[in-house]
Design a protein around this motif. Structure first.
Motif, mmCIF file in Angstrom:
data_model
loop_
_atom_site.group_PDB
_atom_site.id
_atom_site.type_symbol
_atom_site.label_atom_id
_atom_site.label_comp_id
_atom_site.label_asym_id
_atom_site.label_seq_id
_atom_site.Cartn_x
_atom_site.Cartn_y
_atom_site.Cartn_z
ATOM 1 N N TRP A 59 0.846 -1.205 0.000
ATOM 2 C CA TRP A 59 0.000 0.000 0.000
ATOM 3 C C TRP A 59 0.879 1.252 0.000
ATOM 4 N N ALA A 64 3.875 5.560 -3.133
ATOM 5 C CA ALA A 64 5.152 6.153 -3.529
ATOM 6 C C ALA A 64 5.400 6.017 -5.028
ATOM 7 N N SER A 67 0.081 8.341 -8.660
ATOM 8 C CA SER A 67 -1.275 8.596 -8.171
ATOM 9 C C SER A 67 -2.237 7.554 -8.733
ATOM 10 N N PHE A 70 -1.852 4.383 -6.639
ATOM 11 C CA PHE A 70 -2.443 4.505 -5.313
ATOM 12 C C PHE A 70 -3.966 4.491 -5.382
ATOM 13 N N GLN A 74 -6.277 2.039 -3.294
ATOM 14 C CA GLN A 74 -7.365 2.526 -2.444
ATOM 15 C C GLN A 74 -8.711 1.928 -2.858
ATOM 16 N N LEU A 143 -15.402 9.587 10.950
ATOM 17 C CA LEU A 143 -14.518 10.213 9.952
ATOM 18 C C LEU A 143 -15.161 10.305 8.570
ATOM 19 N N VAL B 45 -4.475 4.754 9.204
ATOM 20 C CA VAL B 45 -5.260 4.107 8.148
ATOM 21 C C VAL B 45 -6.682 4.678 8.131
ATOM 22 N N LEU B 47 -7.547 7.731 9.165
ATOM 23 C CA LEU B 47 -7.472 9.110 8.661
ATOM 24 C C LEU B 47 -7.262 9.133 7.152
ATOM 25 N N LEU B 48 -6.570 8.113 6.625
ATOM 26 C CA LEU B 48 -6.257 8.089 5.200
ATOM 27 C C LEU B 48 -7.281 7.284 4.401
ATOM 28 N N LYS B 49 -8.416 7.011 5.040
ATOM 29 C CA LYS B 49 -9.482 6.274 4.354
ATOM 30 C C LYS B 49 -9.901 7.035 3.090
ATOM 31 N N GLY B 50 -9.795 6.361 1.950
ATOM 32 C CA GLY B 50 -10.208 6.975 0.690
ATOM 33 C C GLY B 50 -9.358 8.148 0.237
ATOM 34 N N ALA B 51 -8.169 8.304 0.832
ATOM 35 C CA ALA B 51 -7.308 9.440 0.488
ATOM 36 C C ALA B 51 -6.746 9.290 -0.927
ATOM 37 N N THR B 52 -6.506 10.451 -1.571
ATOM 38 C CA THR B 52 -5.797 10.431 -2.855
ATOM 39 C C THR B 52 -4.297 10.416 -2.568
ATOM 40 N N GLN B 53 -3.506 10.236 -3.637
ATOM 41 C CA GLN B 53 -2.056 10.228 -3.434
ATOM 42 C C GLN B 53 -1.575 11.580 -2.913
ATOM 43 N N MET B 56 -2.100 11.672 0.698
ATOM 44 C CA MET B 56 -1.118 10.763 1.312
ATOM 45 C C MET B 56 0.248 11.466 1.416
ATOM 46 N N MET B 60 2.332 12.274 4.861
ATOM 47 C CA MET B 60 3.682 11.750 5.132
ATOM 48 C C MET B 60 4.737 12.847 5.155
ATOM 49 N N VAL B 120 8.094 5.066 2.443
ATOM 50 C CA VAL B 120 7.819 6.133 3.421
ATOM 51 C C VAL B 120 8.780 7.297 3.196
ATOM 52 N N LYS B 122 10.318 8.118 0.458
ATOM 53 C CA LYS B 122 9.993 8.803 -0.794
ATOM 54 C C LYS B 122 8.755 9.685 -0.614
ATOM 55 N N LEU B 123 7.789 9.196 0.152
ATOM 56 C CA LEU B 123 6.581 9.995 0.389
ATOM 57 C C LEU B 123 6.873 11.208 1.271
#
Lengths: 143, 125
Positions: A59, A64, A67, A70, A74, A143, B45, B47-53, B56, B60, B120, B122-123
């Motif tokens: 994930w 990384a 988009s 990812f 998701q 949330l 996880v 908080l990042l539910k359904g997050a775009t890159q 993200m 990070m 991580v 890289k992000l």
């Protein structure tokens, strides 16, 4: 001798002859109890969560990478099957988490008598279920 | 089978169990570290539910999130590798097969641990 353990399996009978000592009875002759069941569950959830750690790293790697990658990741996590798997991992994580605390307390010398072991075992099962429901309520409602 | 050695002779000289208590300690310390880190992971996880890159990346890029994720991933892969080692030692009796599975497990854990660390980093930057 194929195995060093064989060396420890030899004894003498009352007549002075050598015998292979009996092994302990196999697992299936014992009645499953809360102690043994929770113990093997700790191991099973540990192995399952190791697979979950690989999914976590994939994930992160998808995020990384690009988009597009990812959003695919998701979408998989958000699908029905993804949510079912994620629910299973949540339950496994909270069980391993709570029972891990129990193990750490035993290691520190607390609660190792049988009544406490039974009580903490029940508490671990309830706490794991409660935390799982709480996390999903927060995720789905708050949330 | 006739045994020509005494019981003491058989028990002696079999050597130490190769590693002493380091494994035990490392497993407990990583477990302790993972208690807060696991809760942080669940929270992240969620908080990042359904997050775009992009979201993200923003998450990070916060230094504390980068640090906590790195700590999480390192402690997690170290801990799971110690745990799987014990499982393999318990259930695989043949020495050759045990070594093979052990090395494969270590390589896999090391590989995915590094993948997570690099991702991580890289992000974060």
């Amino acid at each position: 001798m194929q195995d060093v353990r064989e060396a420890l399996m030899q004894g003498r009978n009352s007549a002075g002859g050598t015998v292979r000592r009996p092994l302990s009875p196999h697992l299936q002759v014992y009645r499953p109890q809360i102690t043994s069941t929770l113990s093997i569950l700790h191991r099973i959830t540990g192995v399952a969560l190791s697979a979950g750690a690989i999914l976590l790293s994939l994930w992160l790697a998808a995020a990384a990478t690009s988009s597009g990658a990812f959003s695919v990741a998701q979408a998989i996590v958000g699908s029905v099957l993804g949510m079912i798997v994620l629910f299973g991992f949540t339950l496994a994580l909270f069980y391993h988490f709570c029972n891990g605390i129990r193990h750490l307390l035993w290691d520190a010398g607390f609660g190792f008598d049988l009544p406490s072991v039974h009580r903490s075992g029940k508490a671990v099962v309830l706490a794991a279920a409660g935390l799982t429901v709480l996390a999903w309520l927060i995720g789905l409602v708050v949330l | 089978m006739k045994i020509m050695r005494s019981a003491l002779g058989r028990a002696r000289g079999m050597g130490a169990a190769k590693a002493g208590v380091h494994h035990w300690w490392a497993q407990r310390l990583t477990a302790l570290a993972l208690l807060p880190l696991a809760l942080y992971a669940v929270l992240s996880v969620l908080l990042l539910k359904g997050a775009t890159q992009a979201e993200m990346l923003r998450y990070m890029a916060e230094p504390w999130n980068g640090v906590l994720f790195l700590a999480l991933v390192i402690a997690l892969f170290y801990h799971l590798q110690l745990g799987l080692q014990v499982v393999i030692e318990d259930y695989i009796r043949s020495e050759g097969k045990r070594l093979t599975v052990m090395l494969a497990m270590r390589a896999t854990a090391g590989f995915f641990g590094l993948l997570a660390v690099i991702s991580v980093l890289k992000l974060s930057f």
